[in-house]
Design an enzyme around this catalytic site. Structure first.
Site, mmCIF file in Angstrom:
data_model
loop_
_atom_site.group_PDB
_atom_site.id
_atom_site.type_symbol
_atom_site.label_atom_id
_atom_site.label_comp_id
_atom_site.label_asym_id
_atom_site.label_seq_id
_atom_site.Cartn_x
_atom_site.Cartn_y
_atom_site.Cartn_z
ATOM 1 N N ASP A 172 31.641 -28.164 52.336
ATOM 2 C CA ASP A 172 30.526 -27.425 51.770
ATOM 3 C C ASP A 172 29.475 -27.126 52.837
ATOM 4 O OD1 ASP A 172 29.159 -26.525 49.251
ATOM 5 O OD2 ASP A 172 27.693 -28.044 49.850
ATOM 6 N N GLU A 212 33.135 -23.802 54.518
ATOM 7 C CA GLU A 212 32.317 -22.789 53.842
ATOM 8 C C GLU A 212 31.261 -22.321 54.835
ATOM 9 O OE1 GLU A 212 29.575 -22.091 49.868
ATOM 10 O OE2 GLU A 212 29.415 -23.975 50.958
ATOM 11 N N ASP A 220 36.743 -31.029 47.698
ATOM 12 C CA ASP A 220 35.452 -30.543 48.165
ATOM 13 C C ASP A 220 34.741 -31.699 48.863
ATOM 14 O OD1 ASP A 220 33.428 -28.535 48.335
ATOM 15 O OD2 ASP A 220 33.976 -27.859 46.322
ATOM 16 N N HIS A 280 32.968 -20.132 42.740
ATOM 17 C CA HIS A 280 32.014 -20.635 41.753
ATOM 18 C C HIS A 280 30.568 -20.245 42.040
ATOM 19 C CE1 HIS A 280 31.963 -23.365 45.117
ATOM 20 N NE2 HIS A 280 30.857 -23.929 44.674
ATOM 21 N N ASP A 281 30.321 -19.549 43.149
ATOM 22 C CA ASP A 281 28.962 -19.156 43.533
ATOM 23 C C ASP A 281 28.704 -17.663 43.411
ATOM 24 O OD1 ASP A 281 28.027 -21.717 44.182
ATOM 25 O OD2 ASP A 281 28.825 -21.610 46.210
#
Length: 543
Positions: free
Chosen positions: A205, A268, A103, A329-330
């Protein structure tokens, strides 16, 4: 099985598996997952059949946003281990044929990062322009109306230097000024640091946040806002995100990545399809794969999903490679969105569509969102907007490895509570059960890995209605598969409309009892069923 003659990079043909390290496996008994924990579970990951692991942040951090507030981009937080631990993990993964994706969080740092500490020290600081500082309005008000994703204003007043700084997320996460070339070069050097160590790529990200409007104009009011939405959605972020200049930055990131062999750049990007496509780059010089979140956000309705798949496929630029995501994870877990039975159908959809699938840890065993009491809540998004019920903690709970205490995740009390069903829903119990969710995932991944028609072949939609989605996958070498999915709990019939009818044998089914059956003109499925059929021959007339 046949093989294609042209070489395809690993990130096109393999499955990516996302690991949230805090919740994967705790090797040192402190209740928090760590790098050694991932190392201990590499054999399981290899057995599952995925090609790569994407690890959420493990860098030094005050943990205001659980690692997405980074204080040092080129080290390991002691909570997760040491650089030696990471290097062992990387070596262990590569020895097992697994790739490692990190990440990369370039939009913002922690407010404790030395860069921001220096930037905040004085208006004359050499790093003042590394962040977005702005005078208030003549009346002392904030520079504009921009809002934070995590609630409230995106501007924070600094009494010492008497200016505001911009933070698109928490005030502890000041945004970097990507219009500053020194910032750009520093972050490209971060990428090179990890690429030199041997990592296989990055998931970037909030890629679409990197550049902000140079004039800092007010965002317009969202006319469709409802009270149930996050406060961030009160405005349309047309000036604070997705600026045209971002694509030059992404192209430069791609250039840095492409200087190394067979590495991948994933972005992302939560944007509508047409805007999402621009992140592939005008000359395919953007992200290799801007993440496609259609299956995360759409209602679970067959015709709507079928139409979205076709729209996405039709919008892809020449040589743009598709990808699919069911959870991360969101967002709420797939089981909690569509139910346990439909989650099996969803897995079949994810793993048979054209393009690279990303699988979120625990989805392969059917983990669900876990109710986290207010007094145990950890996620800042939930804590900042308690009335909105937006905590992401429920989808981040510890991996359920066994029926032992704490689901075999740790010998200590975990940082988040474990699902009370863990004695029934865990890896150990499902591993040898041919009817389990885990067995279904492994069977689908194994089939996908071995069949070019599924990991590289073409996608042709055949039929959809309010219950069923039907499509075929074809390899240039002649192998073909038919996929029939019932997205409801009611029985359905798919009647082939073109002759000669497709014939073949069911090779994977959500209900294993259907495997090895032969399909004919009429295909009947019970509710919550899906099948993958190996066709006897390819007939172009049906496509």
């Amino acid at each position: 099985m046949t093989s294609l003659t042209t070489h395809s990079p690993w990130w096109k043909t393999g499955v990516i598996y996302q690991i949230y390290p805090r919740s994967f496996y705790d090797a040192n008994g402190d209740g928090i997952g760590d790098l050694q924990g991932i190392m201990h579970r590499l054999d399981y990951i290899q057995w599952l059949g995925v090609r790569a692991i994407w690890i959420s942040p493990f860098y030094p951090s005050p943990m205001a946003d659980f690692g997405y507030d980074i204080a040092n981009y080129t080290d390991i937080d002691p909570l997760f281990g040491t650089m030696d631990d990471f290097e062992q993990l990387l070596q262990g993964a590569h020895q097992r044929g697994l790739k490692v994706i990190l990440d990369f969080v370039p939009n913002h740092t922690s407010d404790l990062h030395p860069w921001f500490v220096e930037s905040k020290s004085s208006k004359a600081s050499a790093k003042r322009d590394w962040y977005i500082w702005q005078d208030g309005k003549p009346d002392g008000g904030e520079p504009n109306n921009w809002k934070s994703v995590f609630g409230g204003s995106a501007w924070e007043w600094d009494a010492h230097t008497r200016q505001y700084y911009y933070h698109g997320f928490l005030k502890e996460q000041p945004d970097l000024n990507w219009r500053n070339e020194a910032v750009q070069e520093a972050m490209y050097d971060v990428m090179r640091f990890w690429l030199d160590k041997g990592v296989d790529g990055f998931r970037v990200d909030v890629m679409w946040h990197l550049i902000k409007d140079a004039q800092l104009r007010d965002n317009p009011v969202n006319p469709d806002y409802t009270e149930s939405q996050p406060t961030y959605d009160q405005l349309l972020p047309v000036y604070s995100t997705d600026q045209p200049e971002v694509h030059a930055i992404v192209a430069r990131m791609r250039e840095v990545t492409d200087a190394y062999d067979e590495r991948v750049l994933i972005g992302e990007v939560y944007l509508p399809i047409q805007q999402l496509m621009t992140y592939y780059g005008a000359q395919n010089d953007g992200a290799h794969m801007p993440f496609n979140f259609l299956l995360v956000r759409l209602p679970w309705q067959a015709q709507e999903i079928a139409a979205a798949i076709d729209q996405y496929e039709g919008a892809l630029p020449a040589n743009g490679w598709p990808n699919w995501v069911l959870g991360n994870h969101d967002n709420p877990r797939i089981v909690s969105r569509v139910g346990e039975s439909q989650a099996r159908v969803a897995a079949m959809l994810l793993l048979t569509l054209r393009g690279t699938p990303t699988l979120y840890y625990g989805d392969e065993i059917g983990m669900r969102d876990v109710a986290i009491p207010a007094e145990e809540m950890q996620d800042p998004q939930g804590l900042n907007m308690p009335e909105k019920d937006l905590s992401r903690d429920p989808c981040r709970t510890p991996m359920q490895w066994s029926g032992e205490a704490h689901a075999g995740f740790s010998t200590a009390k975990p940082w988040l509570r474990v699902d009370k069903r863990y004695r029934r829903v865990n890896v150990e119990r499902q591993r040898d059960d041919p009817f389990s969710m885990l067995s279904l995932h492994r069977k689908l991944i194994e089939l996908r890995n071995s069949e070019p028609a599924l990991n590289q072949g073409s996608y042709t939609p055949l039929f959809s209605n309010d219950q069923v989605i039907v499509y075929r996958r074809d390899s240039p070498d002649g192998d073909s598969f038919l996929v029939v999915l019932n997205l409801t709990s009611r029985p359905c019939r798919y009647r082939q409309s073109q002759q000669p009818y497709l014939h073949g044998q069911v090779v994977v089914a959500t209900s294993p009892e259907m495997e090895d059956t032969i399909i004919s003109e009429n295909i009947y499925l019970n509710g919550d069923e899906g099948i993958v059929v190996r066709l006897e021959h390819r007939d172009d007339a049906t496509t």
